[in-house]
Design an enzyme around this catalytic site. Structure first.
Site, PDB file in Angstrom:
ATOM      1  CE1 TYR A  13       3.880  -3.699  11.900  1.00  0.00           C
ATOM      2  CE2 TYR A  13       2.653  -2.271  13.346  1.00  0.00           C
ATOM      3  CZ  TYR A  13       3.257  -2.340  12.227  1.00  0.00           C
ATOM      4  OH  TYR A  13       3.410  -1.187  11.321  1.00  0.00           O
ATOM      5  CB  SER A  37       4.517   2.414  13.413  1.00  0.00           C
ATOM      6  OG  SER A  37       3.192   2.569  13.959  1.00  0.00           O
ATOM      7  CB  ALA A  38       2.211   6.745  15.542  1.00  0.00           C
ATOM      8  CB  THR A  39       2.667   1.365  16.920  1.00  0.00           C
ATOM      9  OG1 THR A  39       1.801   0.119  17.909  1.00  0.00           O
ATOM     10  CG2 THR A  39       3.840   0.719  16.338  1.00  0.00           C
ATOM     11  CG  ASN A  58      -0.817  -7.923   2.887  1.00  0.00           C
ATOM     12  OD1 ASN A  58      -1.579  -8.511   2.691  1.00  0.00           O
ATOM     13  ND2 ASN A  58      -0.736  -6.791   3.426  1.00  0.00           N
ATOM     14  CE  LYS A  86       6.855  -1.799  11.101  1.00  0.00           C
ATOM     15  NZ  LYS A  86       7.686  -1.715  10.078  1.00  0.00           N
ATOM     16  CE1 TYR A 109      -3.099   3.003   0.590  1.00  0.00           C
ATOM     17  CE2 TYR A 109      -2.717   2.764   3.094  1.00  0.00           C
ATOM     18  CZ  TYR A 109      -3.412   3.340   1.986  1.00  0.00           C
ATOM     19  OH  TYR A 109      -4.079   4.606   2.584  1.00  0.00           O
ATOM     20  CB  ILE A 110       3.003   2.915   2.465  1.00  0.00           C
ATOM     21  CG1 ILE A 110       1.977   2.763   3.589  1.00  0.00           C
ATOM     22  CG2 ILE A 110       3.703   4.348   2.566  1.00  0.00           C
ATOM     23  CD1 ILE A 110       2.226   2.753   5.099  1.00  0.00           C
ATOM     24  CE1 TYR A 131       6.380   6.030   6.999  1.00  0.00           C
ATOM     25  CE2 TYR A 131       5.414   3.868   7.074  1.00  0.00           C
ATOM     26  CZ  TYR A 131       6.165   4.880   6.513  1.00  0.00           C
ATOM     27  OH  TYR A 131       7.349   4.250   5.747  1.00  0.00           O
TER      28      TYR A 131
END
Ligand code: NAD
Ligand code: WQD
Length: 338
Positions: free
Chosen positions: A149, A124-126, A35, A153, A11-12, A177
């Site tokens: 996950y 990721s902001a995660t 994916n 990161k 996707y990105i 992100y």
């Protein structure tokens, strides 16, 4: 520049390849299609009139990586390849650690051995966990992730930081992100999740197109303006452009840097439903459901560092994000299988 894009049919990645080709970079995609779909390469070519190179291969396969880096002297790697489904990572943690971490170790080893030491990584902001404060600046301490996950990161950020400390010839940009949504304005590439979507926007578009009956809103008792969770949704094309800007930084020999890529604006789940309906004219039926485990009240960026240092700022608003997500879904109700 000659750029290797891992995960470039995703996707990105696909949106970033479009922006790179548009800016005149030479691009090769490395993706194992776990994916994504190879037809994405045709769609990228149709948009840009340039066909990127494509290698169907796995970042866990060191021989493939060595061959890629000995065949061509890449100036930089943009590393998107990874598994990203939060729930699945809780069920299959070893698969996530193996794919994301072992794969990245292989990639970094092969890059180092072949003299390519410039990398941009999809973080990721995660990694902020439950953020210590909002809006989140890059100085906000990293937090406790709620799933494997997220830990991949966080750990990969640490691995790349340690690598840079050990050898200052590396240039590393960690891009954190926030919540990417939207699609290319052509409506020919977009997010194409397997099975029932976990993320909000693909769920909304699949309700809109009639594949799903109604949206479940996960909780309406959060500490937010309407009780539903608030996130920083960013148009995937703005995000893609952020990578092109980060490349210039790498080229300038920036060392290690970290940037939030978000808009700075938070929207609740119900704000998204309302904006989607207004942007598209399609009604989204919804029901309130219990909170989803691991979710937080609100998460939005302070993106000013990226503006100051990269000259990058998200330009596309929430209506455009909704309209573009819808155009992609409407034109491709079954993703790339149409
Ligand atoms: P995506 O699944 O669409 O793209 C990832 C791509 O990587 C896929 O095409 C997949 O086939 C490929 N891939 C996976 N494992 C691979 C391997 N071992 N070898 C080669 N290719 C492999 O996901 P996306 O949304 O485009 O995300 C891209 C990156 O950005 C991921 O690393 C993701 O964790 C990160 N990210 C995504 C979001 C988000 O909300 N989408 C947010 C923050 C960070
Ligand atoms: C957004 C909001 C939900 C679905 C995840 C990952 C994160 C990052 C981006 C990669 C929340 C609510 C959702 C639904 C809902 N990915 N929601 N009904 O959780 O902010 O972030 O994707 O790095 O790591 O955790 O995004 O789109 O899943 O949820 O009410 O059917 O929508 O509760 O408030 P999230 P999301």
């Amino acid at each position: 520049m000659k750029i290797l894009v891992t995960g470039g049919t995703g996707y990105i990645g696909s949106h970033t390849v479009v922006e790179l080709l548009t800016e005149g970079h030479e691009v090769t995609i490395l993706d194992n299609l776990s994916n994504s779909d190879e037809r994405v390469v045709d769609r990228i070519e149709a948009i840009t009139k340039v066909r990127p190179g494509f290698v169907n291969g796995d970042i866990r396969d060191k021989e493939t990586l060595d061959r890629i880096f000995t065949d061509t002297a890449y100036d930089a790697v943009i590393h998107f390849a990874g598994l990203k489904a939060v729930g699945e990572s809780v069920q299959k943690p070893l698969m996530y650690y193996e794919n994301n971490i072992a794969g990245t170790l292989n990639l970094l080893k092969s890059m180092g051995e072949n003299g390519c030491k410039n990398i941009i990584f999809s973080s990721s902001a995660t990694v902020y966990g439950t953020p210590a404060f909002v809006p989140i600046t890059e100085e906000c301490p990293k937090g406790t992730c709620t799933n494997p996950y997220g830990w991949t990161k966080s750990m990969i950020e640490q691995i790349m930081t340690d690598l840079y400390i050990s050898d200052n010839e590396w240039n590393v940009v960690l891009l954190r992100y926030f919540n990417p949504i939207g699609a290319h304005e052509s409506g020919t590439i977009g997010e194409n999740p397997n099975g029932i979507p976990n993320n909000l926007m693909p769920y909304v578009t699949q309700v809109a197109v009639g594949r799903l009956k109604e949206l479940g809103v996960f909780g309406n008792d959060y500490n937010t303006h309407d009780g539903t969770g608030v996130r920083d949704y960013i148009h995937v094309v703005d995000l893609a452009i952020g990578h092109v800007k980060a490349l210039s930084k790498l080229q300038a020999g920036s060392g290690l840097s970290i940037y939030n890529l978000g808009t700075g604006q938070g929207y609740s789940v119900l704000d998204i439903v309302k904006n989607f309906e207004e942007a598209t004219g399609v009604k989204i039926p919804y029901v309130i459901k219990p909170r989803r485990p691991g979710d937080i009240d609100e998460c939005y960026a302070d993106p000013s560092k990226a503006e100051k240092e990269l000259g990058w700022k998200a330009e596309r608003g929430i209506r455009e994000m909704c309209a573009d997500s819808w155009r992609w879904q409407k034109n491709n109700p079954n993703g790339y299988d149409d």
